[in-house]
Design an enzyme around this catalytic site. Structure first.
Site, PDB file in Angstrom:
ATOM      1  N   GLY A 354       0.819  -1.210   0.000  1.00 50.49           N
ATOM      2  CA  GLY A 354       0.000   0.000   0.000  1.00 50.49           C
ATOM      3  C   GLY A 354       0.848   1.252   0.000  1.00 50.49           C
ATOM      4  N   GLN A 355       0.169   2.371  -0.157  1.00 51.17           N
ATOM      5  CA  GLN A 355       0.814   3.680  -0.198  1.00 51.17           C
ATOM      6  C   GLN A 355       0.247   4.550   0.897  1.00 51.17           C
ATOM      7  OE1 GLN A 355       3.142   4.846  -2.656  1.00 51.17           O
ATOM      8  NE2 GLN A 355       3.365   6.612  -1.318  1.00 51.17           N
ATOM      9  N   GLY A 357       0.910   8.319   3.416  1.00 47.40           N
ATOM     10  CA  GLY A 357       1.315   9.704   3.264  1.00 47.40           C
ATOM     11  C   GLY A 357       2.815   9.894   3.356  1.00 47.40           C
ATOM     12  N   PHE A 358       3.511   8.961   4.052  1.00 48.08           N
ATOM     13  CA  PHE A 358       4.941   9.126   4.255  1.00 48.08           C
ATOM     14  C   PHE A 358       5.769   8.166   3.405  1.00 48.08           C
ATOM     15  CE2 PHE A 358       3.440  10.476   8.631  1.00 48.08           C
ATOM     16  CZ  PHE A 358       3.446  11.817   8.286  1.00 48.08           C
ATOM     17  N   GLY A 359       5.139   7.336   2.617  1.00 46.52           N
ATOM     18  CA  GLY A 359       5.895   6.399   1.801  1.00 46.52           C
ATOM     19  C   GLY A 359       5.097   5.154   1.489  1.00 46.52           C
ATOM     20  N   VAL A 361       4.666   0.767   1.527  1.00 44.27           N
ATOM     21  CA  VAL A 361       4.901  -0.416   2.358  1.00 44.27           C
ATOM     22  C   VAL A 361       4.965  -1.637   1.449  1.00 44.27           C
ATOM     23  CG1 VAL A 361       4.083  -1.796   4.293  1.00 44.27           C
ATOM     24  CG2 VAL A 361       3.658   0.663   4.257  1.00 44.27           C
ATOM     25  N   ASP A 472      -2.169   9.763  16.449  1.00 43.50           N
ATOM     26  CA  ASP A 472      -2.735   9.471  15.120  1.00 43.50           C
ATOM     27  C   ASP A 472      -3.435   8.113  15.124  1.00 43.50           C
ATOM     28  OD1 ASP A 472      -3.366  10.075  12.504  1.00 43.50           O
ATOM     29  OD2 ASP A 472      -1.494   9.291  11.682  1.00 43.50           O
TER      30      ASP A 472
END
Length: 662
Positions: A354-355, A357-359, A361, A472
């Site tokens: 998956g994608q 916000g920070f990069g 996986v 978060d």
């Protein structure tokens, strides 16, 4: 006219038949005990439902498990396609074997099948069991499907030559197949085309499941070869399979796997080992033996000394360095970038989970066979050096079954990478916001997830050696393991408190709208109670089966005065006693959870999202109330907090929700 129509119809049906994939089960066997518990079949079919897509998405090999930890409920599945597969052909092959398995193994706990598609020339493998077999060599049961025809009489007259060439071909194929190719997920595989003296071409293919060690793969394939030689030697070909490997040879190219294979001549048979002449001079014999023993010993000793000296001079490049100090007394495993690239197949797109916000996986497999989740941060993502170090340092010190486990990190060649344990069932949002998967979440399972998240937060807030605010918490940051147990993840935004601190303030607000407590989103004030608010929103989402974000989209169509957030939606119906409108209609009932306990969950959720921060409960209180048979009175909830947009300064910097598990 009638005959012409009949002929046309016949030809159309014949053409359709020729175009339809025809499958041959090279091996198919149902075995193991019989199961009478319907949950086992449900768990198996749930894994089957997404198996073809998962195999393709993971580079051709996928394993997973699902169900409660019990022999009557837990199902383990392994599936793969032949190397060089086409995506659609792989999916179609697996869909066929899944249908076949469901019809033939309706009530058996174990099955495996190697399948051939004769039209598309693809092969696939499927196995399910009621026990974990990942990384374990399984040699039984075995299945042999020989060609019914014998070799031609011309070959039979000189079987010694044929046998020598056949053995040489098999040995070459076996050695190549059992040598792990780290550049491919399907690392144990080889196909050969060999020219024999008496036959133009002989074809052989071998494949092992990628979770084996090279030694286990070789042993499995050797057993398959022995099976054929003992039982069906003299046949024109055969397919021999075991749960961990497959071997087939024939006199024609049975897969497209041979399209790009270069034909080679059968190598000469291996020379027999020289037998020592005991009648030779005794002194020569002793002298040669001394040389045989002493010379290698001296060489090995020299190499050992050189390695020791070089190890002292240079850092380790074995892939993992065990003791990296961050200058604050904390150590964490550092992975070499080469190890990460090998594990993820160079961040192969089909390994991407998956994608965020920070990069991105990615799924990876270490040489030991351990599955990992690799979080590759991108430059300019907002999670800089401080956040990267923050997550590593925090998770180094935290150990709890309801927190995701950080295995190590890599910061090499401008790469910043976090390596986590692989959690197979992805994140909670993948289940609770999906109409099909949500049906799997019975109230019993939901209760377990809610309780597990609460325990993880209590550990962060009160029981660990540190006091940590997550900042978060949301459904996409709750990962689910094979038993559907929750693990709180993503600590990049977490803040560390001193033990005498109770709250903090920041000018940089981070998090996700809909989950942020109003005092945090508006004024930057955060505390354990802001995490409690986020927990309450997540709890209400699980009860309602509605996403706070999706509810906001629905509300956009209403008049301004009619709009309401999820917490307001629940609050309004709570005070009016309309509980049935709050509860997810797709939630399957449970014998262990009564309607009163579901109402108790709603009550707890509303207490968590109260506007008055001081009235929100602690995680310790929440866990006490969650005790299934706790006979206690909870406070009456006060009106919920509402977060209106736009927010005044400081401006929040919401973190995008990652779309997959770590």
């Amino acid at each position: 006219m009638g005959k012409s129509c009949l002929v046309t119809t016949f030809l159309s049906l014949l053409l359709l038949f020729l175009q339809t994939p025809k499958y041959v089960n090279a091996s198919f066997i149902c075995y193991g005990d019989f199961f009478n518990n319907v949950n086992y079949g449900v768990s198996r079919d749930f894994l089957f439902s997404s198996l073809p897509s998962n195999v393709v998405a993971n580079g051709g090999f996928y394993n997973a498990s699902f169900g409660r930890e019990s022999k009557d409920n837990r199902v383990h599945v392994v599936a793969l396609c032949r190397r060089g597969y086409e995506k659609q052909a792989c999916k179609t092959c697996l869909e066929h074997v899944i249908d076949d398995t469901k019809s033939k193994c309706t009530n058996r706990k174990e099955s495996f099948s190697w399948v051939t598609d004769q039209s598309d020339d693809v092969s696939c493998f499927l196995r399910y069991t009621n026990r974990s077999t990942f990384g374990k060599l399984e040699l039984s049961p075995n299945v042999i499907n020989p060609n019914p025809d014998n070799l031609d009489s011309s070959i039979s007259k000189n079987m010694i030559m044929f046998s020598e060439e056949w053995n040489a071909m098999v040995n070459r194929t076996l050695e190549a197949a059992s040598t792990a190719e780290t550049s491919s997920v399907l690392k144990y595989y080889n196909a050969t085309k060999t020219e024999f003296t008496q036959i133009p071409d002989v074809y052989a293919l071998m494949q092992c499941t990628p979770d084996l060690s090279p030694g286990d793969c070789k042993r499995c394939l050797r057993e398959c070869v022995n099976d054929f030689q003992k039982r069906d030697w003299g046949k024109r070909g055969a397919g021999i399979s075991r749960p961990s490997c497959y071997f087939r040879w024939d006199l024609y190219p049975f897969y497209k796997a041979f399209d790009n294979v270069t034909r080679v001549s059968a190598p000469p048979p291996q020379a027999s080992s020289t037998i020592l002449d005991c009648g030779r001079d005794k002194k020569r014999f002793q002298g040669s033996n001394i040389a045989i023993i002493v010379v290698p010993t001296v060489i090995n000793l020299f190499v050992f000394v050189v390695l020791i000296l070089s190890w002292k001079r240079k850092p380790s490049h074995t892939g993992i360095n065990e003791a990296l100090d961050w200058n604050d007394g904390q150590s964490m495993v550092r992975f070499d970038l080469g190890m990460i690239l090998m594990a993820t197949n160079n961040f192969f797109l089909e390994n991407k989970l998956g994608q965020g916000g920070f990069g991105s996986v990615y799924k990876g497999i270490l040489p030991s066979g351990q599955e990992i989740a690799v979080k590759r941060l991108i430059k300019g993502s907002g999670q800089g050096n401080m956040e990267f170090k923050n997550e590593v340092l925090l998770l180094t010190r935290l150990q709890h079954k309801n927190l995701v486990k950080l295995l190590g990190f890599c910061n090499e060649k401008d790469e910043e990478i976090l390596v986590y344990e692989f959690v197979p069932n992805a994140s909670l949002d993948r289940f609770i916001f999906d109409e099909e998967k949500r049906r799997i979440l019975t109230w019993d399972v939901r209760y377990t997830i809610i309780e597990g998240v609460a325990r993880g937060l209590q550990y962060l807030h009160e029981d660990s050696q540190l006091r940590i605010i997550h900042r978060d918490l949301k459904a996409s940051n709750i990962l689910l393991d094979a038993d559907m147990n929750p693990k709180v993840a993503d600590f990049g935004m977490a803040r560390l408190f001193n033990m005498d601190e109770t709250r903090g303030q920041t000018s940089r607000v981070v998090g996700t709208y809909g989950y942020m407590a109003p005092e945090y989103a508006t004024y930057g004030q955060f505390s354990a109670k802001s995490d409690v608010y986020s927990f309450g929103v997540m709890l209400l989402e699980m009860i309602c089966g509605k996403s706070n974000k999706n509810l906001e989209k629905e509300e956009e169509e209403k008049e301004e005065e009619e709009k309401e957030e999820l917490s307001a939606f629940v609050w309004k119906r709570w005070i009016e006693g309309r509980f049935e409108e709050i509860v997810d209609p797709l939630a399957a009932p449970s014998n262990n959870i009564s309607i009163n306990e579901v109402v108790k969950l709603i009550h707890i959720g509303l207490l968590c999202v109260q506007e008055n921060v001081s009235k929100r409960p602690s995680m310790t209180s929440i866990l006490f109330w969650l005790e299934r048979h706790a006979n206690t009175t909870m406070p009456v909830p006060t009106p919920v907090a509402l977060l209106t947009r736009p927010s005044p300064s400081p401006s929040p910097s919401p973190s995008p929700s990652p779309s997959s598990s770590l």
